[in-house]
Design a protein around this motif. Structure first.
Motif, PDB file in Angstrom:
ATOM      1  N   LEU A  48       0.836  -1.192   0.000  1.00 37.71           N
ATOM      2  CA  LEU A  48       0.000   0.000   0.000  1.00 37.71           C
ATOM      3  C   LEU A  48       0.872   1.243   0.000  1.00 37.71           C
ATOM      4  O   LEU A  48       1.749   1.402   0.870  1.00 37.71           O
ATOM      5  N   VAL A  49       0.653   2.131  -0.981  1.00 43.10           N
ATOM      6  CA  VAL A  49       1.374   3.399  -1.060  1.00 43.10           C
ATOM      7  C   VAL A  49       0.430   4.491  -0.590  1.00 43.10           C
ATOM      8  O   VAL A  49      -0.645   4.686  -1.163  1.00 43.10           O
ATOM      9  N   VAL A  50       0.825   5.184   0.499  1.00 43.86           N
ATOM     10  CA  VAL A  50      -0.015   6.232   1.107  1.00 43.86           C
ATOM     11  C   VAL A  50       0.643   7.578   0.852  1.00 43.86           C
ATOM     12  O   VAL A  50       1.782   7.826   1.308  1.00 43.86           O
ATOM     13  N   PHE A  51      -0.053   8.454   0.118  1.00 38.53           N
ATOM     14  CA  PHE A  51       0.489   9.764  -0.240  1.00 38.53           C
ATOM     15  C   PHE A  51      -0.154  10.852   0.613  1.00 38.53           C
ATOM     16  O   PHE A  51      -1.340  10.793   0.958  1.00 38.53           O
ATOM     17  N   ASN A  52       0.646  11.861   0.924  1.00 38.07           N
ATOM     18  CA  ASN A  52       0.107  13.161   1.329  1.00 38.07           C
ATOM     19  C   ASN A  52       0.790  14.213   0.474  1.00 38.07           C
ATOM     20  O   ASN A  52       1.492  13.877  -0.480  1.00 38.07           O
TER      21      ASN A  52
END
Length: 838
Positions: free
Chosen positions: A337-341
């Motif tokens: 899972l790639v979580v961006f902000n």
């Protein structure tokens, strides 16, 4: 076991059961000779009741009569009425007429008597007592009779009573019953009840149709009984109704539909820990959703559960490197899972077991474009604020790295991304495998030219309304919408989002300019203008030969008198710039082509009582003549003429729909239609039976449907019916004004462009959207003599009570001041400000 058939000359033991060869005649469903048309056949008369051949309800025919000098009498019909079971009911009615006696001196009612199987009286029931209505008026007595325990059948009759101190006779007629009657009882058979065995006769007996009754058959006595049997019947547990129910809109609400109770349920996930976010990814049999600075996940294979410990939970992204900003986008790369902000991304290992989830890496390359993420071959592409970037694995290693794959086109993409962010839009990314291409789409780019459109309409002082200046094109966000030059009319308010509201406070011509600026600094303007007037738009009238009419502005301002009309005409009308004054009871009529400065007389108008209503069509003016024929004259200055004679040309009210005229009257009681401007008329069915109308008859139309208001002279109730074929046929409504009486009649019916409005003598108002379902409004004004409407305002002339107006379709009313000389406002008309009349 089948029941044997009766046989002649057969030995029958006590208790034997047979069924007849010839079934008995079914019991009656209606009394025989209830209207005495066949004379006194099928009647028993007791006391002072007697059969007579004159004075009846229908055409002075036969009936029952009792002299006033006799205290009581009864005419009992011989028909035996059988209802299915104890507690079952049927209705009985009869007509009663007191003749010349005073109220209470004679009385009459419908009566039902219940008997057991031995013909013994069990119970008597009586309907409502008719004790008033002398002078030849017939009134109905009505009863709902209920079968008591032990009853086998009933007989209906007419009971008469007198105080016996006079000689005035009382009359009864037209006995009738309605309901569900038993016919032949289910399982009807006959049981031998004689004490010893005996032989049947050679001929079949006349079998009784009523349970418990007996018949002698030579040595055998048969009694009617019901055979006992078990019948299995399958029926559905849940059956919907015949029409769709009114579905509840609140979650948890119920509605009954036949035998089914429906419950409204939400199709959303109701778990309070579900973040209801649009940033969602499915992985490891779970749903992952961004929630501020954490990522929540559901239970394994159960997206409705976001709470169960050790199954559902969250990833603490905000406690890790680069986790200070809210989660803005998520994607999957190589099952991770790639979580961006907006600042960076974190790479998480995810698993069905929460204990196996862990942070793998974090790199300072952020994205807020969740929908731009797409896997491309062995990399993950996405749109960042700098341009198109990627995530991959470094060559000859297992380390993750950020790639600058889109750097060659950064000068093209970067300014577009800034504009998309300002407009709150999301870029759309997809991988096209057969071409080996990553596509990035920008909704609404390039934008259409910035434009602002809108227009405040002109109007009248006191007129109100709402609208909006709409901004399209350009790049969001927009600045506030505001007046940049000129002077808008007083009473106009323009909000920052372009919506506006006005309640014009001052007359004049106004011009102004409205502008808006988009995110790129582009300015758009729109020029607007409005003319606000305060000219006379109402024509008011009161009785009096020397009195003038009065011209009044929309809401605010002074009434001005016209020249003296010279006649006592009480109604006011305005058609196509011409004023008309007419009267409901006299020949008074005048018209003016110059706003009431002078009044003209086209000759005598033969108008009688209940006339005076007007319409225009085909170049003619028409006026109702009451009991006299309809009159017309050619516009503008033709004399009155009578295009048709006879009762079909009588009119109490008139309306025009295109070139079609529709008139109604109390006699004949139907609508008549003319398509040749009054020369010939085609009559529809009667809207009321007999001579049953009383007081005013009014019609109105919305251009397609016609509605009629009339009063019943027996009940004094106000009736409203409607027609969709110009009065050829009529459909009833259930509405009537409360407390019907001779001083509480319906007086006016009007369509204001949205609602139908009905008025009665005591000032009550009812309204309807379709002329079918009516609502009595919580308001009382004066007795409306005439009603008019224009530009959202309804005005009612209410005689000595004054002038009332409403701007919410009759829900609330305000009294408007009128000149002191106008003490009795009997007429009101709307003057179209565009042409001077309407």
């Amino acid at each position: 076991m089948a029941v044997p058939v009766w046989n002649p000359g057969t030995l029958y033991q006590p208790g034997d059961i047979v069924q007849p060869i010839t079934a008995p005649t079914a019991t009656a469903a209606q009394v025989e000779n209830g209207d005495f048309a066949a004379g006194n056949v099928n009647w028993d008369f007791t006391g002072g009741a007697e059969f007579v051949t004159t004075g009846g309800y229908s055409g002075n025919g036969s009936c029952v009569r009792m002299p006033g000098s006799v205290p009581e009498g009864l005419a009992l019909n011989k028909t035996k009425l059988v209802v299915p079971s104890t507690g079952s009911t049927f209705e009985a009615t009869a007509m009663i007429q007191q003749g010349a006696s005073i109220a209470g001196a004679t009385r009459g009612w419908v009566e039902v008597r219940w008997y057991d199987s031995s013909d013994l009286l069990i119970l008597s029931e009586r309907g409502n007592v008719v004790s008033d209505g002398s002078g030849g008026a017939w009134h109905q007595s009505k009863l709902t009779a209920t079968r008591p325990a032990g009853a086998a059948y009933a007989r209906a009759g007419i009971a008469l009573f007198s105080v016996a101190d006079h000689t005035h006779a009382i009359f009864g007629d037209n006995l009738s019953v309605s309901g569900t009657f038993a016919g032949l009882p289910d399982g009807l058979v006959y049981k031998a009840v004689q004490p010893e065995s005996g032989f049947s006769a050679s001929d079949e007996p006349a079998w009784p149709p009523i349970l418990g009754q007996q018949v002698i058959d030579n040595d055998v006595i048969w009694e009617a009984v019901a055979s006992t049997r078990v019948t299995w019947e399958a029926s559905p547990l849940y059956v919907s109704g015949s029409i769709e129910p009114d579905w509840p809109t609140d979650i948890g609400g119920f509605v009954r539909d036949g035998t089914i109770d429906w419950k409204a349920v939400s199709r959303r996930v109701e778990d309070p820990n579900c973040p209801n976010s649009k940033i969602v990814v499915i992985a490891a049999s779970k749903v992952f959703a961004g929630d501020d600075d954490i990522v929540r996940y559901s239970a394994t294979v159960n997206p409705l559960d976001w709470t169960t410990p050790d199954d559902a939970g969250y990833l603490p992204t905000g406690l890790q490197n680069y986790g200070a900003n809210p989660v803005a986008a998520m994607g999957l790369y190589r099952s991770n899972l790639v979580v961006f902000n907006s600042e960076a991304f974190q790479l998480w290992q995810v698993d069905e077991d929460p204990a196996s989830m862990a942070l793998i890496d974090a790199l300072p390359l952020g994205s807020t474009q969740h929908r731009s993420i797409a896997p491309v071959a062995n990399d993950l592409f996405f749109a960042s604020s700098q341009g198109i970037r990627s995530i991959g694995i470094a060559a000859s290693s297992t380390n993750y790295q950020a790639g600058d794959v889109g750097m060659p086109i950064d000068p093209l993409v970067e300014p577009i991304m800034r504009l998309m962010k300002g407009a709150g839009e999301q870029a759309l990314g997809l991988y096209y495998p057969s071409a080996g291409q990553y596509w990035l789409c920008f909704p609404g780019y390039p934008p259409a030219p910035l434009k602002i459109v809108g227009d405040v309409p002109g109007g009248l002082v006191g007129q109100f309304g709402t609208g909006k200046y709409t901004v399209v094109g350009g790049i969001k966000p927009y600045s506030v919408v505001a007046v940049s030059s000129g002077t808008p009319p007083p009473g106009l308010t323009i909000n920052a989002d372009g919506t506006y509201a006005y309640s014009f406070a001052e007359a004049g011509s106004f011009a102004w300019e409205v502008s808006v600026t988009d995110a790129q600094g582009t300015i758009a303007k729109v020029a607007d203008s409005a003319v606000v007037g305060n000219e006379a738009v109402w024509l008011a009238r009161g009785p009096g030969a020397t009195s003038p009419a009065y011209l009044g502005p929309y809401k605010i301002g002074t009434w001005q008198p016209t020249a003296s009309a010279g006649v006592a005409a009480r109604y006011a009308w305005s058609f196509g710039g011409v004023f008309h004054l007419s009267d409901p009871a006299t020949t008074a009529y005048r018209y003016s082509k110059n706003q009431g400065q002078t009044w003209l007389n086209p000759g005598s108008a033969s108008i009688s009582a209940s006339g005076g209503r007007m319409a225009v069509a085909g170049g003619y003016s028409f006026v109702c003549g009451g009991v006299n024929p309809l009159l017309r004259r050619a516009n503008p200055d033709g004399p009155w003429e009578t295009p048709a004679t006879g009762t079909n040309a009588r009119a109490n009210d008139i309306l025009s729909i295109g070139n079609r005229l529709v008139i109604v009257a109390s006699s004949p009681r139907n609508a008549r239609v003319s398509t040749d401007f009054g020369v010939t008329w085609t009559a529809g069915v009667d809207f009321a039976p007999g001579s049953s109308t009383f007081g005013s008859i009014r019609i109105a139309t919305d251009g397609a449907r016609i509605a009629i208001l009339y009063n019943d002279n027996l009940t004094f109730g106000s009736n409203i019916k409607y027609s969709d074929d110009f009065g050829a046929t009529w459909s009833s409504t259930v509405f009537s004004f409360p407390l019907p009486g001779s001083s509480n009649l319906g007086v006016e019916l009007f369509f204001d462009g949205v609602y139908w409005l009905a008025f009665n003598e005591t000032g009550r108002v009812a309204r309807s959207l379709d002329a079918v379902e009516w609502q009595l409004l919580p308001v009382t004004i004066g007795k409306a003599a005439q009603v008019a409407a224009g530009k959202g305002v309804v005005m009612a002339a209410c005689g000595t009570s004054g002038l009332y107006w409403s701007e919410d379709h009759g829900w609330t009313w305000q009294k408007r001041s009128v000149p002191s000389a106008l003490t009795d406002v009997t007429g009101i008309a709307w003057i179209d400000p565009n042409v001077g009349g309407s």
